[in-house]
Write an enzyme that holds these catalytic residues in place. Structure first.
Site, short mmCIF file in Angstrom:
data_model
loop_
_atom_site.label_atom_id
_atom_site.label_comp_id
_atom_site.label_asym_id
_atom_site.label_seq_id
_atom_site.Cartn_x
_atom_site.Cartn_y
_atom_site.Cartn_z
N GLU A 47 0.83 -1.23 0.00
CA GLU A 47 0.00 0.00 0.00
C GLU A 47 0.85 1.27 0.00
O GLU A 47 0.61 2.19 0.79
CB GLU A 47 -0.98 -0.01 1.19
N GLU B 245 -5.24 -8.68 0.04
CA GLU B 245 -5.92 -8.42 1.31
C GLU B 245 -7.40 -8.24 1.01
O GLU B 245 -7.77 -7.40 0.18
CB GLU B 245 -5.39 -7.15 2.00
O1 AHR Z 1 -4.83 -5.94 7.40
C1 AHR Z 1 -4.74 -4.72 8.08
C2 AHR Z 1 -4.09 -3.61 7.29
O2 AHR Z 1 -4.91 -3.23 6.25
C3 AHR Z 1 -2.80 -3.96 6.63
O3 AHR Z 1 -1.71 -3.81 7.47
C4 AHR Z 1 -2.72 -2.96 5.52
O4 AHR Z 1 -1.99 -3.43 4.42
C5 AHR Z 1 -4.15 -2.65 5.21
O5 AHR Z 1 -4.34 -1.30 5.19
O1 AHR Z 2 -7.03 1.64 9.97
C1 AHR Z 2 -5.79 2.00 9.47
C2 AHR Z 2 -5.78 2.14 7.97
O2 AHR Z 2 -6.97 2.68 7.47
C3 AHR Z 2 -5.65 0.89 7.20
O3 AHR Z 2 -4.37 0.37 7.24
C4 AHR Z 2 -6.07 1.33 5.86
O4 AHR Z 2 -6.43 0.28 4.99
C5 AHR Z 2 -7.21 2.21 6.16
O5 AHR Z 2 -7.34 3.25 5.26
#
Ligand code: AHR
Ligand code: AHR
Length: 498
Positions: free
Chosen positions: A171, A283
């Site tokens: 990401e 994911e």
């Molecule tokens: O799975 C939780 C989080 O969601 C991961 O760390 C991230 O890649 C996504 O934003």
């Molecule tokens: O909750 C934290 C972040 O919020 C996650 O990693 C991401 O997927 C979302 O935007």
């Protein structure tokens, strides 16, 4: 009443077992206190919780992603090898914790070997360097007499681990990511990394980091990286307290897959590429209640129906989606949860387990005709902005089908999303006929039933499910079946020519 037409002779694509993939991140109690707990009477001598292993083994995972997620973007893998008492404790930036580093590369790869699942490692493109990434690949995979390969041997592992799947960051587009980049910066960096990693290990399969297939990032990243990457990743979570939003939002995965595939096809055409990257949906899950700290989401049965729908979508789109990873597996947004005394499952465990077991080698064309729903989905009902109402109407019954390579067995997975009406469904095989025995497995909410009859217990406070397995009688190509309201049904049967 729905009619579900299945064409075992019209193959949509082979199903890559990696679509039944999982993901574990150093986050909350997923690793520490989840799958790994040194000194626990429930753990083996390596610290692997045996009760967790037993539940994960049942899921027949096709691949396992690690160490993050957001965690990966500040993870320095050399902190996590060698004698445990010499490993440094580090601040953890993504989720605000501390990282003891007692579970590292050798532990993860031993865990994958224990589960007999191929490993998938996400590289640190946040604070990590290319040199560090190359050293990681060398440590894991080199059979030569070089320093990092020698370090692996010194740490007790002679043979290369043969880690095939490596993600070029996680990401990297998001402000929550350590070391966030613009799409142009990412293309430049990922290109440098990809070329160098393939020089070191030509068998490495690289996963480029994408968003949803619908954004400017995706247009730039796919155009820049489609010639180098073996997979292009997308992530989408869904979920809402609103029933229809929760149940239907997974359909935006179909739009995301179509959009990503279109961008890949365009780039492949424009650039004359001979090989196109596959999609790694690395994911996905229902996630909307607990957004911080430990993500200890408590799942309902409706979430299980959403999970079943996601899996149907991956099967239907298996020609493009060659990997998909349920995020995550233990304690954090997870099907398996632990206490000091026990491991147990949440409702989302079951659709995954049943799907992964039933799926045969290739997806068959399936068409549903029947009642539809196009509800008014309340604005702002979900914390995730992915709109879905514009994709409807949706059939109340969602279906996917798969057949064995020899076309002698079929599996059909059916989600009845009606909250209150049973569906008298007719399954009709095109040019084939059912043979005996037809097995029908039905998952419904437990209601007042005892907890998870026939399966592992749900811990107090966790929702449970009801699982029923029965035999049914088909008449030639037709199988009549009642799908209870709010249910997931798996039909498995031998088939032959009509
Ligand atoms: O799975 C939780 C989080 O969601 C991961 O760390 C991230 O890649 C996504 O934003
Ligand atoms: O909750 C934290 C972040 O919020 C996650 O990693 C991401 O997927 C979302 O935007």
């Amino acid at each position: 009443m729905s009619q579900i037409a299945i064409a075992p002779g019209r193959i949509l694509g082979t199903i890559d077992r990696k679509v039944y993939g999982g993901f574990v991140e150093h986050l909350g109690r997923c690793v520490y206190g989840g799958l790994y707990e040194e000194g626990s009477p429930l753990a083996d001598e390596r610290g692997f919780r045996k009760d967790v292993l037993a539940l994960l083994r049942e899921m027949r995972l096709g691949v396992l992603r690690w160490p993050g997620g957001n965690f990966a973007s500040n993870y320095h893998w050399t902190d996590g090898i060698g004698p445990k008492d010499q490993r440094p404790r580090r601040p953890e930036l993504a989720w605000g914790g501390e990282e003891p580093n007692t579970f590292g590369t050798d532990e993860f790869l031993a865990y994958c070997a224990e589960l007999q699942v191929p490993p998938y490692i996400c590289l640190n493109m946040g604070t990590g360097t290319l040199a560090e990434a190359l050293a990681w690949v060398e440590y894991c995979n080199s059979a030569r007499n070089t320093a990092w390969a020698a370090r692996r041997r010194a740490n007790g592992r002679d043979d290369p681990y043969q880690v095939r799947y490596w993600a070029l960051g996680n990401e990297m587009y998001g402000p929550w990511q350590v070391g966030m980049m613009t799409a142009e910066e990412y293309v430049r960096e990922a290109t440098r990394w990809a070329r160098a990693i393939k020089m070191l290990d030509p068998d490495a399969q690289l996963i480029a980091c994408g968003e949803t297939g619908l954004t400017e990032w995706d247009a730039v990243a796919i155009d820049g990286l489609a010639g180098l990457a073996d997979y292009y990743s997308i992530h989408i979570y869904t979920g809402s307290d609103d029933y229809w939003t929760n149940l239907l939002q997974p359909h935006q995965a179909e739009r995301a897959i179509a959009a990503t595939a279109a961008l890949i096809d365009r780039t492949a055409y424009m650039r004359g590429l001979r090989h196109k990257p596959a999609i790694a949906y690395d994911e996905w899950n229902v996630w909307y209640r607990t957004m911080t700290v430990d993500l200890a989401e408590r799942y309902t049965f409706d979430d299980a129906l959403a999970v079943a729908t996601y899996l149907n979508i991956f099967v239907r789109n298996c020609s493009r989606v060659r990997m998909a990873n349920l995020a995550q597996l233990v304690n954090a947004i997870a099907p398996v949860v632990t206490t000091d005394e026990a491991a147990a499952v949440q409702p989302i465990y079951y659709p995954f387990l049943l799907h992964a077991r039933a799926a045969r080698d290739a997806a068959a064309d399936v068409h549903v005709e029947g009642p539809t729903v196009s509800p008014e989905l309340p604005e702002g009902a979900s914390r995730w902005t992915h709109r879905v109402a514009d994709l409807g109407p949706f059939t109340l019954v969602d279906a996917a089908a798969s057949v064995s390579a020899d076309r002698r067995r079929v599996a059909v997975t059916l989600v009845n999303r009606s909250p209150d009406a049973a569906d008298d469904a007719r399954l009709v095989l095109r040019e084939f006929a059912f043979a005996d025995p037809v097995t029908v497995t039905t998952l419904t909410a437990a209601g007042h039933q005892s907890q998870n009859p026939g399966g592992p217990p749900a811990l107090p406070g966790l929702a449970a499910v009801h699982l029923a397995i029965a035999e049914a009688t088909a008449h030639g190509p037709v199988l009549a079946l009642t799908l209870p309201p709010r249910s997931f049904t798996v039909v498995e049967a031998p088939i032959g020519p009509a």
